[in-house]
Design a protein around this motif. Structure first.
Motif, short mmCIF file in Angstrom:
data_model
loop_
_atom_site.label_atom_id
_atom_site.label_comp_id
_atom_site.label_asym_id
_atom_site.label_seq_id
_atom_site.Cartn_x
_atom_site.Cartn_y
_atom_site.Cartn_z
N ALA A 154 0.83 -1.21 0.00
CA ALA A 154 0.00 0.00 0.00
C ALA A 154 0.87 1.25 0.00
CB ALA A 154 -0.92 0.02 1.22
N LEU A 155 0.32 2.31 -0.60
CA LEU A 155 0.92 3.64 -0.57
C LEU A 155 0.22 4.45 0.52
CD1 LEU A 155 0.87 4.40 -4.41
CD2 LEU A 155 2.57 3.11 -3.11
N PHE A 156 0.98 5.20 1.28
CA PHE A 156 0.39 6.03 2.34
C PHE A 156 0.77 7.49 2.11
CE2 PHE A 156 -0.49 2.12 4.40
CZ PHE A 156 -1.40 2.38 5.42
N LEU A 157 -0.24 8.32 1.90
CA LEU A 157 -0.06 9.76 1.88
C LEU A 157 -0.13 10.27 3.31
CD1 LEU A 157 -2.66 10.36 -0.95
CD2 LEU A 157 -0.19 10.49 -1.24
N THR A 158 0.55 11.37 3.58
CA THR A 158 0.46 11.97 4.91
C THR A 158 -0.28 13.30 4.84
OG1 THR A 158 2.64 12.96 4.62
CG2 THR A 158 2.54 10.86 5.78
N ALA A 159 -0.97 13.61 5.91
CA ALA A 159 -1.73 14.86 6.01
C ALA A 159 -1.36 15.55 7.32
CB ALA A 159 -3.23 14.56 5.99
N SER A 160 -1.33 16.87 7.28
CA SER A 160 -1.04 17.62 8.51
C SER A 160 -2.25 17.65 9.44
CB SER A 160 -0.65 19.06 8.16
OG SER A 160 -1.78 19.75 7.62
N GLY A 161 -3.44 17.54 8.85
CA GLY A 161 -4.67 17.69 9.63
C GLY A 161 -5.28 19.07 9.50
N GLY A 162 -4.49 20.02 8.96
CA GLY A 162 -5.03 21.35 8.70
C GLY A 162 -5.24 22.19 9.94
N ALA A 163 -5.82 23.35 9.74
CA ALA A 163 -5.93 24.35 10.80
C ALA A 163 -6.87 23.95 11.92
CB ALA A 163 -6.39 25.68 10.20
N LEU A 164 -7.78 23.02 11.66
CA LEU A 164 -8.81 22.69 12.65
C LEU A 164 -8.57 21.34 13.30
CD1 LEU A 164 -11.95 23.92 10.65
CD2 LEU A 164 -10.39 25.24 12.10
N ARG A 165 -7.34 20.85 13.23
CA ARG A 165 -7.09 19.49 13.69
C ARG A 165 -7.27 19.31 15.20
NH1 ARG A 165 -0.58 19.54 12.32
NH2 ARG A 165 0.12 20.77 14.11
N ASP A 166 -7.21 20.41 15.96
CA ASP A 166 -7.42 20.33 17.41
C ASP A 166 -8.63 21.13 17.88
OD1 ASP A 166 -5.14 18.69 17.96
OD2 ASP A 166 -3.88 20.44 17.61
N THR A 167 -9.40 21.65 16.95
CA THR A 167 -10.61 22.41 17.29
C THR A 167 -11.66 21.46 17.87
OG1 THR A 167 -10.18 23.97 15.50
CG2 THR A 167 -12.44 23.89 16.35
N PRO A 168 -12.32 21.81 18.95
CA PRO A 168 -13.38 20.95 19.47
C PRO A 168 -14.40 20.61 18.37
CG PRO A 168 -12.90 22.69 21.04
CD PRO A 168 -12.11 23.00 19.80
N LEU A 169 -14.81 19.36 18.32
CA LEU A 169 -15.66 18.88 17.23
C LEU A 169 -16.90 19.72 17.02
CD1 LEU A 169 -15.41 15.01 17.80
CD2 LEU A 169 -14.37 16.34 15.97
N ARG A 224 1.80 15.18 11.93
CA ARG A 224 1.62 16.60 12.23
C ARG A 224 2.78 17.49 11.83
NH1 ARG A 224 -2.21 18.10 16.66
NH2 ARG A 224 -3.82 16.48 16.62
N SER A 225 3.98 16.98 11.75
CA SER A 225 5.13 17.84 11.45
C SER A 225 5.24 18.19 9.97
CB SER A 225 6.42 17.16 11.92
OG SER A 225 6.78 16.12 11.02
N SER A 226 4.58 17.42 9.11
CA SER A 226 4.70 17.56 7.64
C SER A 226 6.11 17.31 7.15
CB SER A 226 4.23 18.95 7.16
OG SER A 226 2.84 19.11 7.36
N CYS A 227 6.89 16.57 7.93
CA CYS A 227 8.25 16.21 7.51
C CYS A 227 8.30 14.86 6.83
CB CYS A 227 9.19 16.22 8.73
SG CYS A 227 9.46 17.86 9.42
N VAL A 228 7.33 14.00 7.12
CA VAL A 228 7.20 12.74 6.41
C VAL A 228 6.16 12.98 5.31
CG1 VAL A 228 6.61 10.30 6.53
CG2 VAL A 228 7.71 11.42 8.48
N HIS A 229 6.58 12.90 4.07
CA HIS A 229 5.70 13.28 2.97
C HIS A 229 4.90 12.10 2.41
CE1 HIS A 229 7.34 17.30 3.05
NE2 HIS A 229 8.53 16.75 3.17
N ALA A 230 5.44 10.91 2.54
CA ALA A 230 4.72 9.72 2.09
C ALA A 230 5.45 8.49 2.62
CB ALA A 230 4.62 9.66 0.57
#
Length: 365
Positions: A154-169, A224-230
């Protein structure tokens, strides 16, 4: 080379790379930022220029003898008429597909940062010579080089989670544009930053990977660091990963001037001060991620995904709808069109469906 979208984030960085390595620029295209385009013309002295709107022509400061093209048709004409073998497509949105097709038909190599080219027309570019500029696909391209497909699990893309990754649901659906634009890691354009917060950009990237890498299984996770790209998981259950600074110049350098990549002016990743942690993508926080399998089963639904999202983005940016409503409009569109996809064998048929989806979203909103 030819750079399309020269005043955008990727286009500006591409010109920085070109200037650093003294790479000649034959042609530039830009949207409405004519002031910046004029500065780029003065620095890089292209022979051909394309602008989107004829109204901007009086403000263009192109030296005598510079060939000027106007509008979407003009961009296509500029690509075809240029001698350069390399086209970097850094345009944003659906309008990037036609120039990509023109470049490929003209026998040119396509350095591709325009996600939408593959999302809405990947099957038309299936046999094209493409150099991926997206950091994730550049990373996968590097990891898969000289690797037989039968070895890949499998190929795995990574995501930072964006600006709302810790915003209360309970607060996510009503976040303001200014909050959504506070990306924790990258400085990007407005649209892609919003798409990062909704995780729709990762759906785009799943479809890009599908067309670029021949239908291999594609997954994604949050890093979360965006240092691992895939990452790539092999069938022996070992993992290979590509790590580097979160800097788009690295894939740009490899696309524009691979022989200079070893001399790239890149800051090394401080591995010993980098915290690496991998998290699954939470469907409650990112409900659109739930459409990943449907899109891989019906990849031509990418036309619906993109058109509905572009219309929702317009409405959200102008205050017409909430962030939560934007996600709802995309979901409703995918559900509506998934069983009624027309044949999409040409650009004209893709454009027709694109318009249908936009009208559907406008009526909903």
């Amino acid at each position: 080379m030819i750079i399309l979208g020269s005043t955008g984030s990727v286009g500006r960085q591409a010109l920085e790379v070109a200037q650093f390595f003294n790479l000649p620029i034959e042609a530039l295209s830009a949207g409405r930022n004519v002031e910046l385009l004029n500065a780029q013309i003065a620095t890089h002295k292209p022979k051909k220029i394309a602008i989107l709107d004829e109204k901007d022509y009086p403000h263009l400061k192109a030296p005598t003898g510079t060939e000027v093209f106007i509008g979407a048709e003009g961009i296509a004409q500029m690509v075809v008429s240029s001698k350069s073998e390399l086209v970097l497509n850094a345009l944003v949105g659906f309008g990037g597909l036609e120039p990509s097709l023109c470049a490929v038909r003209a026998g040119k190599t396509l350095a591709l940062a325009n996600k939408e080219s593959l999302v809405v027309g990947g099957w038309l570019l299936k046999d094209a010579q493409i150099l991926p500029i997206d950091s994730e696909h550049f990373a996968l391209h590097s990891l898969l080089k000289n690797t037989p497909k039968e070895c890949i699990d499998a190929l795995f893309l990574t995501a930072s989670g964006g600006a709302l990754r810790d915003t209360p649901l309970e607060q996510i659906a009503h976040q303001s544009l200014s909050e959504v634009l506070k990306h924790p890691n990258w400085q990007m354009g407005i649209d892609i930053t919003i798409n990062s917060a909704s995780m729709i950009n990762k759906l785009f990237e799943v479809l890009e990977a599908y067309w670029l890498f021949g239908g291999l299984k594609v997954e994604a996770c949050i890093e979360r660091s965006s240092c691992v790209h895939a990452l790539v998981r092999f069938k022996d259950q070992s993992w290979h990963a590509q790590l580097s600074q979160p800097d788009m110049r690295l894939p740009i350098i490899h696309a524009l001037s691979p022989k200079n990549a070893l001399n790239a002016p890149m800051k090394p990743l401080d591995l010993f001060n980098t915290s690496l942690n991998f998290e699954p993508i939470d469907l409650i926080r990112y409900p659109l991620w739930g459409f990943k399998n449907l899109l891989l089963q019906q990849p031509k639904l990418g036309v619906v995904l993109n058109a509905s999202n572009e219309e929702a983005l317009k409405a959200f940016k102008t205050g017409g709808i909430s962030f939560g409503k934007m996600r709802t409009l995309v979901a409703q569109s995918l559900e509506h069109f998934k069983d009624n996809l027309p044949p999409l064998e040409s650009l004209e048929q893709i454009k027709s469906l694109d318009l249908q989806v936009r009208n559907f979203v406008r009526n909903l909103s």
